[in-house]
Design an enzyme around this catalytic site. Structure first.
Site, PDB file in Angstrom:
ATOM      1  N   ASP A 111       0.820  -1.212   0.000  1.00  0.00           N
ATOM      2  CA  ASP A 111       0.000   0.000   0.000  1.00  0.00           C
ATOM      3  C   ASP A 111       0.856   1.265   0.000  1.00  0.00           C
ATOM      4  OD1 ASP A 111      -2.246   1.878   0.750  1.00  0.00           O
ATOM      5  OD2 ASP A 111      -3.259  -0.061   0.841  1.00  0.00           O
ATOM      6  N   ARG A 117     -18.401  11.727  -0.516  1.00  0.00           N
ATOM      7  CA  ARG A 117     -17.847  10.623   0.282  1.00  0.00           C
ATOM      8  C   ARG A 117     -18.650  10.510   1.579  1.00  0.00           C
ATOM      9  NH1 ARG A 117     -11.533   9.519   1.921  1.00  0.00           N
ATOM     10  NH2 ARG A 117     -11.977   8.958   4.070  1.00  0.00           N
ATOM     11  N   HIS A 149     -13.586  14.466  -0.518  1.00  0.00           N
ATOM     12  CA  HIS A 149     -14.944  14.422   0.045  1.00  0.00           C
ATOM     13  C   HIS A 149     -15.947  15.185  -0.808  1.00  0.00           C
ATOM     14  CE1 HIS A 149     -14.044  12.555   3.961  1.00  0.00           C
ATOM     15  NE2 HIS A 149     -12.870  13.115   3.797  1.00  0.00           N
ATOM     16  N   LYS A 201      -5.837  -1.669   6.898  1.00  0.00           N
ATOM     17  CA  LYS A 201      -6.182  -1.960   5.499  1.00  0.00           C
ATOM     18  C   LYS A 201      -7.099  -3.177   5.365  1.00  0.00           C
ATOM     19  CE  LYS A 201      -3.701   1.469   4.035  1.00  0.00           C
ATOM     20  NZ  LYS A 201      -4.302   2.663   3.398  1.00  0.00           N
ATOM     21  N   ASP A 257     -18.324   8.799   4.672  1.00  0.00           N
ATOM     22  CA  ASP A 257     -17.939   8.582   6.072  1.00  0.00           C
ATOM     23  C   ASP A 257     -18.047   9.821   6.954  1.00  0.00           C
ATOM     24  OD1 ASP A 257     -15.752   9.629   4.719  1.00  0.00           O
ATOM     25  OD2 ASP A 257     -14.260   8.481   5.833  1.00  0.00           O
ATOM     26  N   ARG A 270      -7.308  20.211   4.872  1.00  0.00           N
ATOM     27  CA  ARG A 270      -6.744  18.886   5.118  1.00  0.00           C
ATOM     28  C   ARG A 270      -6.428  18.171   3.805  1.00  0.00           C
ATOM     29  NH1 ARG A 270      -8.452  14.810   9.945  1.00  0.00           N
ATOM     30  NH2 ARG A 270      -7.745  12.893   8.963  1.00  0.00           N
ATOM     31  N   SER A 284      -6.575   4.379  -1.298  1.00  0.00           N
ATOM     32  CA  SER A 284      -6.703   2.946  -1.030  1.00  0.00           C
ATOM     33  C   SER A 284      -8.097   2.411  -1.351  1.00  0.00           C
ATOM     34  CB  SER A 284      -6.358   2.648   0.426  1.00  0.00           C
ATOM     35  OG  SER A 284      -5.021   3.022   0.671  1.00  0.00           O
TER      36      SER A 284
END
Length: 511
Positions: free
Chosen positions: A12, A261, A123, A336, A263, A153, A62
């Site tokens: 990764d 996104r 995002h 991961k 989350d 960020r 990822s």
């Protein structure tokens, strides 16, 4: 009977570039990787941009990487999907958007647009906000309010004024829209149940409570003067000349949340939509019966409409292996584990028949530069034992270190991380080869290959560099120009399994 396993090994964050300065991949001593690279057929793969369903020039990540790898095709990410919809005119015909606008128009209600105010593309994307403003204008709305979440960020820590300036210019040009509140993403986009943060953002948006300013620029100026950067800007209210808030969110208003996104969009969405919300007291007069639109599907818990509904991915690599009665193992450490399971299976939680999963706990440290080896040795030990037990036809493995330590932007720890992974890689691959099996050694995106920016600052983000692919099989050649979506067909090829028609990727092994 001895199994001859085919393994897909994902390093990764292990990208490739020639320049060695700030490049932990190049600087690390990795005798095993180098040995396989020199001994076996190898190529590089594109792991960013449109090759993985992202906008051109956008770095991979990822989630995207594993989704493409497992699907064996280019999976258009939400960002690209929305961009294409805007480009081709589908966006302004989106029925969910039109219904939200109709609700506002028919009932003399406001339309509130909220989301992350940047072009970070992780995002959200500010262009999607501009497209919504254009749509609102073309449909004749006048009461349109923007609740901007500052980023800092996925983009630089003090870039908010650039985006506010862009927004002000678009509002001026399009002729609709007014900024009603501003908050740092630390508050409005929490995902760790820190409800005290979410409540501050909610109260600014719903009640017009919090520090008040005449403009969004004033909010940022004052924050910077107090040493507070974009991500951490305290939820603040923009007021009119008379000191009243520009807008609050009222019963029956329409809301379009333009983050794609899920989350970090779930908690604040639940706060506005859940009738049974209990995580903090929203107050008696909290806005009810909102026409709440999420750009993409955030969560079953969010009571709202979805503008871009999920695309089902059929016949991912795990499903195909199961259909052929083959036993598969997915193994990774905590960081991961979702990637080799959920994302590799196209967003499916449950195992396929014949699928086994091994989760090795990631170490409990504040930051992984303090323990660059992470749990690589434990992952390796568990896997070598599994290989010896002859249980699996296919193995999918992820070593998290180059990415997770690479995010520190620290060269020395990242070198150590890669050296630990190389040692583990050697034992795993040699065990597979000893069984008469084959390994595909690759990566999902770059990171550890650039740790220092051109100005000498730490570089903590992913990169757009190509990633390696090695197939430990003598006497074959690999074609050039491959993408992550070609890896599943290659794995199936090694197992003698025909790829399904849904997999538009093709095996890298030249016939």
């Amino acid at each position: 009977m001895s199994k001859k396993p085919a393994a897909l090994i994902i390093l990764d964050g292990f990208g490739l570039r020639n320049e060695t300065v700030g490049n932990a991949v190049a600087q690390a001593k990795k005798p095993n990787f180098d040995r396989y690279w020199n001994q076996y057929p190898h190529q590089t793969l594109t792991a960013s941009g449109e090759a993985v369903g992202l906008p051109e020039g956008q770095m991979g990540n990822s989630e995207v990487g594993h989704l493409n790898i497992g699907a064996g095709r280019i999976v258009y990410q939400s960002l690209t999907r929305v961009n294409v919809a805007i480009r081709e005119g589908e966006f302004e015909r989106n029925q969910t958007f039109l219904d939200a606008i109709k609700n506002a128009k028919d009932n003399d209600k406001a339309l509130h647009l909220f989301g992350l105010l940047s072009d970070g593309g992780v995002h959200s994307h500010i262009n999607h906000l501009f497209a919504l403003l254009k749509l609102a204008k073309s449909e004749g709305l006048t009461k349109v309010y923007i609740h901007g979440f500052l980023d800092g960020r996925d983009v630089g820590p003090q870039t908010a004024k650039t985006y506010i300036q862009q927004l002000n210019e678009q509002v001026e040009e399009i002729g609709v829209g007014e900024i009603a509140s501003i908050s740092g993403r630390y508050y409005s986009m929490d995902r760790d149940k820190r409800w005290d943060r979410v409540e501050k953002a909610y109260r600014a948006m719903a009640y017009g409570e919090g520090p008040s300013y005449r403009s969004a620029m004033d909010v940022v100026d004052d924050s910077y003067a107090n040493g507070i950067h974009d991500e951490f800007v305290i939820p603040s209210v923009i007021t009119k000349e008379n000191g009243e808030p520009v807008a609050k969110i009222h019963d029956g208003d329409s809301v379009i949340f333009y983050n794609f996104r899920p989350d970090r969009a779930i908690q604040i969405s639940n706060t506005f939509t859940n009738k049974d919300f209990r995580d903090f007291d929203r107050g008696e007069n909290h806005p009810k019966n909102l026409y709440f639109v999420c750009l993409t599907h955030f969560s079953e818990s969010v009571d709202g409409y979805v503008a871009f509904k999920p695309v089902n991915l059929d016949n991912t690599v795990g499903e195909v292996l199961a259909q052929h009665g083959l036993k598969q193992l997915r193994i990774a450490e905590t960081e991961k584990y979702p990637h080799v399971t959920f994302f590799m299976s196209g967003g499916r939680e449950e195992e396929f028949p014949g699928e086994e999963r091994i989760l090795i706990n990631s170490p409990k440290v504040a930051t992984y530069d303090l323990k660059p080896e992470m749990s690589a040795y434990e992952v390796k030990d568990a896997l070598v034992k599994e290989i010896a037990a002859d249980k699996h036809d296919a193995i999918i493995l992820n070593f998290a270190n180059p990415d997770m330590v690479g995010h520190s932007g620290m060269v020395e720890p990242t070198i150590k991380a890669i050296e630990a992974v190389d040692e583990c890689l050697g034992e795993v691959v040699d065990a597979i080869i000893a069984k008469g099996g084959h390994a595909i050694i690759t990566a999902d995106h770059g990171n550890a290959d650039i740790l220092i920016t051109e100005t000498g600052e730490p570089h903590t983000a992913h990169t757009t560099n190509p990633v390696p692919v090695i197939v430990t099989k003598e006497g074959v050649t690999l074609r050039e120009g491959g993408i992550l979506g070609d890896l599943a067909p290659t794995l199936l090829d090694l197992l003698g399994v025909e790829k399904p028609k849904e997999m538009t990727g093709t095996s890298l092994i030249q016939k």
